[in-house]
Design a protein around this motif. Structure first.
Motif, PDB file in Angstrom:
ATOM      1  N   GLY A 214       1.019  -1.509  -0.025  1.00  0.00           N
ATOM      2  CA  GLY A 214      -0.348   0.151  -0.498  1.00  0.00           C
ATOM      3  C   GLY A 214       0.671   1.179  -0.246  1.00  0.00           C
ATOM      4  N   ARG A 215       1.788   1.388   0.234  1.00  0.00           N
ATOM      5  CA  ARG A 215       3.076   2.601  -0.043  1.00  0.00           C
ATOM      6  C   ARG A 215       3.981   2.752  -1.451  1.00  0.00           C
ATOM      7  N   GLN A 216       3.704   3.542  -1.872  1.00  0.00           N
ATOM      8  CA  GLN A 216       4.804   3.300  -3.263  1.00  0.00           C
ATOM      9  C   GLN A 216       6.216   3.354  -2.708  1.00  0.00           C
ATOM     10  N   PHE A 217       6.756   2.537  -3.144  1.00  0.00           N
ATOM     11  CA  PHE A 217       7.896   2.226  -3.708  1.00  0.00           C
ATOM     12  C   PHE A 217       9.212   2.653  -4.846  1.00  0.00           C
ATOM     13  N   GLY A 218       8.408   3.588  -5.837  1.00  0.00           N
ATOM     14  CA  GLY A 218       9.068   2.924  -7.121  1.00  0.00           C
ATOM     15  C   GLY A 218       8.403   3.886  -7.893  1.00  0.00           C
ATOM     16  N   ASN A 219       8.453   4.437  -9.366  1.00  0.00           N
ATOM     17  CA  ASN A 219       7.568   4.872  -9.971  1.00  0.00           C
ATOM     18  C   ASN A 219       8.854   5.641 -11.077  1.00  0.00           C
ATOM     19  N   ALA A 220       9.341   4.539 -11.894  1.00  0.00           N
ATOM     20  CA  ALA A 220      10.762   5.623 -12.483  1.00  0.00           C
ATOM     21  C   ALA A 220      10.052   4.751 -13.800  1.00  0.00           C
ATOM     22  N   TYR A 221      10.579   5.216 -15.049  1.00  0.00           N
ATOM     23  CA  TYR A 221      10.808   5.369 -16.039  1.00  0.00           C
ATOM     24  C   TYR A 221      11.317   4.716 -17.326  1.00  0.00           C
ATOM     25  N   GLY A 222       9.861   4.429 -18.314  1.00  0.00           N
ATOM     26  CA  GLY A 222      10.053   3.123 -18.891  1.00  0.00           C
ATOM     27  C   GLY A 222      11.228   3.548 -20.210  1.00  0.00           C
ATOM     28  N   GLU A 223      11.597   4.692 -20.462  1.00  0.00           N
ATOM     29  CA  GLU A 223      12.163   4.420 -21.891  1.00  0.00           C
ATOM     30  C   GLU A 223      13.659   5.084 -21.966  1.00  0.00           C
ATOM     31  N   PRO A 224      14.629   5.012 -20.793  1.00  0.00           N
ATOM     32  CA  PRO A 224      15.586   5.139 -21.464  1.00  0.00           C
ATOM     33  C   PRO A 224      15.862   4.006 -21.009  1.00  0.00           C
ATOM     34  N   MET A 225      15.692   3.403 -21.540  1.00  0.00           N
ATOM     35  CA  MET A 225      16.665   1.138 -22.494  1.00  0.00           C
ATOM     36  C   MET A 225      17.958   1.219 -23.212  1.00  0.00           C
ATOM     37  N   ALA A 226      19.044   0.605 -22.386  1.00  0.00           N
ATOM     38  CA  ALA A 226      20.082   0.770 -23.533  1.00  0.00           C
ATOM     39  C   ALA A 226      20.182  -0.410 -24.863  1.00  0.00           C
ATOM     40  N   TYR A 227      18.885  -0.715 -24.475  1.00  0.00           N
ATOM     41  CA  TYR A 227      18.217  -1.567 -26.434  1.00  0.00           C
ATOM     42  C   TYR A 227      17.226  -1.835 -26.069  1.00  0.00           C
ATOM     43  N   GLY A 228      16.767  -1.367 -27.090  1.00  0.00           N
ATOM     44  CA  GLY A 228      14.639  -1.546 -27.763  1.00  0.00           C
ATOM     45  C   GLY A 228      14.836  -3.042 -28.412  1.00  0.00           C
ATOM     46  N   PHE A 229      12.936  -3.049 -27.743  1.00  0.00           N
ATOM     47  CA  PHE A 229      12.775  -4.572 -27.827  1.00  0.00           C
ATOM     48  C   PHE A 229      13.032  -5.132 -28.699  1.00  0.00           C
ATOM     49  N   HIS A 230      12.852  -4.179 -29.945  1.00  0.00           N
ATOM     50  CA  HIS A 230      13.277  -4.926 -31.406  1.00  0.00           C
ATOM     51  C   HIS A 230      14.402  -4.519 -31.641  1.00  0.00           C
ATOM     52  N   GLU A 231      15.636  -4.632 -30.608  1.00  0.00           N
ATOM     53  CA  GLU A 231      16.682  -5.419 -30.729  1.00  0.00           C
ATOM     54  C   GLU A 231      17.123  -6.136 -29.662  1.00  0.00           C
ATOM     55  N   LEU A 232      16.480  -6.733 -29.029  1.00  0.00           N
ATOM     56  CA  LEU A 232      16.546  -7.761 -28.078  1.00  0.00           C
ATOM     57  C   LEU A 232      15.641  -8.679 -28.393  1.00  0.00           C
ATOM     58  N   ILE A 233      14.656  -8.434 -29.552  1.00  0.00           N
ATOM     59  CA  ILE A 233      14.238  -9.393 -30.651  1.00  0.00           C
ATOM     60  C   ILE A 233      15.252 -10.054 -31.234  1.00  0.00           C
ATOM     61  N   ALA A 234      16.335  -9.233 -32.131  1.00  0.00           N
ATOM     62  CA  ALA A 234      16.914  -9.222 -32.846  1.00  0.00           C
ATOM     63  C   ALA A 234      18.405 -10.044 -32.242  1.00  0.00           C
ATOM     64  N   HIS A 235      18.642  -9.850 -30.791  1.00  0.00           N
ATOM     65  CA  HIS A 235      19.652 -10.754 -30.369  1.00  0.00           C
ATOM     66  C   HIS A 235      19.103 -12.476 -30.110  1.00  0.00           C
ATOM     67  N   ALA A 236      17.812 -11.987 -29.774  1.00  0.00           N
ATOM     68  CA  ALA A 236      17.308 -13.910 -29.148  1.00  0.00           C
ATOM     69  C   ALA A 236      17.133 -14.377 -30.411  1.00  0.00           C
ATOM     70  N   ALA A 237      16.893 -13.798 -32.174  1.00  0.00           N
ATOM     71  CA  ALA A 237      16.642 -14.461 -33.152  1.00  0.00           C
ATOM     72  C   ALA A 237      17.436 -14.696 -34.124  1.00  0.00           C
ATOM     73  N   ARG A 238      18.852 -14.328 -33.053  1.00  0.00           N
ATOM     74  CA  ARG A 238      20.505 -14.650 -33.970  1.00  0.00           C
ATOM     75  C   ARG A 238      20.531 -15.454 -34.950  1.00  0.00           C
ATOM     76  N   THR A 239      20.815 -17.006 -33.539  1.00  0.00           N
ATOM     77  CA  THR A 239      20.875 -18.157 -34.241  1.00  0.00           C
ATOM     78  C   THR A 239      20.057 -19.163 -33.739  1.00  0.00           C
ATOM     79  N   ARG A 240      18.303 -18.803 -34.406  1.00  0.00           N
ATOM     80  CA  ARG A 240      16.746 -20.082 -34.359  1.00  0.00           C
ATOM     81  C   ARG A 240      15.757 -18.882 -33.861  1.00  0.00           C
TER      82      ARG A 240
END
Length: 314
Positions: A214-240
């Motif tokens: 019931g108490r606020q613990f965090g309210n972080a902002y999601g945009e400052p990712m070092a890699y975007g989700f498109h880059e995560l896909i490419a990494h995962a799909a490199r060999t499969r």
């Protein structure tokens, strides 16, 4: 388009299309979200055209949007979190030129209002607020530029962790198993276009508020990712290839000003305490504790709805 899954006595539930305000629904013309993902091109248009929502939506009746998946891959792409934990644990930083990622359990995603059983309070029970995506089938060797086209849905995830087991498992060289129970998902999965300006370059431009008991613990902002989700896909799909219905997570949402905005997991708060005072002060979760997570856009929308889960004895 906003999708949810109702309990109907089956493992995969019943897929529904949810109204823009999240209070009503219409049955989807395809039984489950897995069925839809297997035939997205042929089926998605019919769901997107639904504009009459004649049934009241009971949040208590919702499963995770995707109650089980073919694959769950979790990244760790917020630099401030990794840098803090390396410093707190006195670990020599390892900085690969690819996004860190592990493969976790995918046969269960706990629903947004679930009581979540944990084996013991002594194992360091922790929540982790994340964003995630669900993809269509991705061919092996897909590039990051090409990967945007395979993102079908965006979700909000609670990646449960057992911290007392994590360190020994990582040091074994084989990675996590016992330290990573099934994750939870917020009630709604949304298409990227539903997010509007809150989805930019494969990144969620919104805050993720986390409340503990019931108490606020965090309210972080999601945009400052070092890699975007498109880059995560490419990494995962490199060999499969990636099967339709693969879920990919961002890792714990974290910002460099974590002392001001708070944290999305207890481990980060303890890391701050170690750096500041030499020892952790905040304890991990106990049976009966609750965690609430809700992402909000700059204009106040709650695209994924509210996740509120309780830790219970098995």
């Amino acid at each position: 388009m906003r999708l949810a899954t109702l309990q109907d006595g089956t493992k995969d539930g019943r897929l529904v299309v949810v109204s823009p305000d999240g209070t009503r629904y219409a049955p989807a013309p395809v039984a489950t979200l897995l069925d839809l993902l297997d035939n997205w091109t042929a089926q998605a248009g019919a769901l997107a055209a639904i504009d009459r929502f004649e049934h009241d939506l009971d949040p208590a009746a919702l499963l995770a949007p995707l109650p089980r998946a073919w694959q769950w891959l979790d990244g760790s792409v917020y630099p401030s979190h990794g840098e803090l934990m390396d410093k707190a644990l006195a670990i020599e930083p390892f900085k690969p030129d690819w996004p860190p990622m592990y493969q976790g359990v995918s046969d269960t995603f706990y629903g947004p209002n679930a009581d979540v059983p944990m084996a013991s309070e002594d194992l360091g029970i922790d929540f982790e607020g994340e964003f995630g995506i669900i993809v269509d089938e991705v061919p092996m060797g897909t590039s990051a530029d090409e990967a945007h086209a395979y993102i079908r849905l965006v979700v909000q995830i609670n990646d449960w962790s057992l911290r007392k087991l994590a360190g020994p498992e990582m040091r074994s060289g084989f990675g996590w198993l016992q330290a990573k129970p099934p994750c939870g998902m917020a009630p709604f999965a949304v298409t990227p276009d539903e997010l509007g300006d809150a989805w930019r370059n494969g990144r969620p431009a919104m805050h993720l508020r986390v409340d503990w008991n019931g108490r606020q613990f965090g309210n972080a902002y999601g945009e400052p990712m070092a890699y975007g989700f498109h880059e995560l896909i490419a990494h995962a799909a490199r060999t499969r290839r990636l099967a339709a219905g693969t879920v990919i997570g961002s890792g714990t949402v974290s910002n460099p000003d974590y002392r001001e905005v708070g944290s999305s997991c207890i481990a980060e708060r303890r890391g701050i305490e170690i750096v500041d005072t030499g020892a952790p002060i905040t304890d991990f979760m106990k049976y009966g504790d609750t965690v609430r997570m809700e992402a909000r856009t700059a204009d106040g929308r709650s695209p994924f709805g509210v996740l509120k889960q309780k830790v219970v004895q098995p």
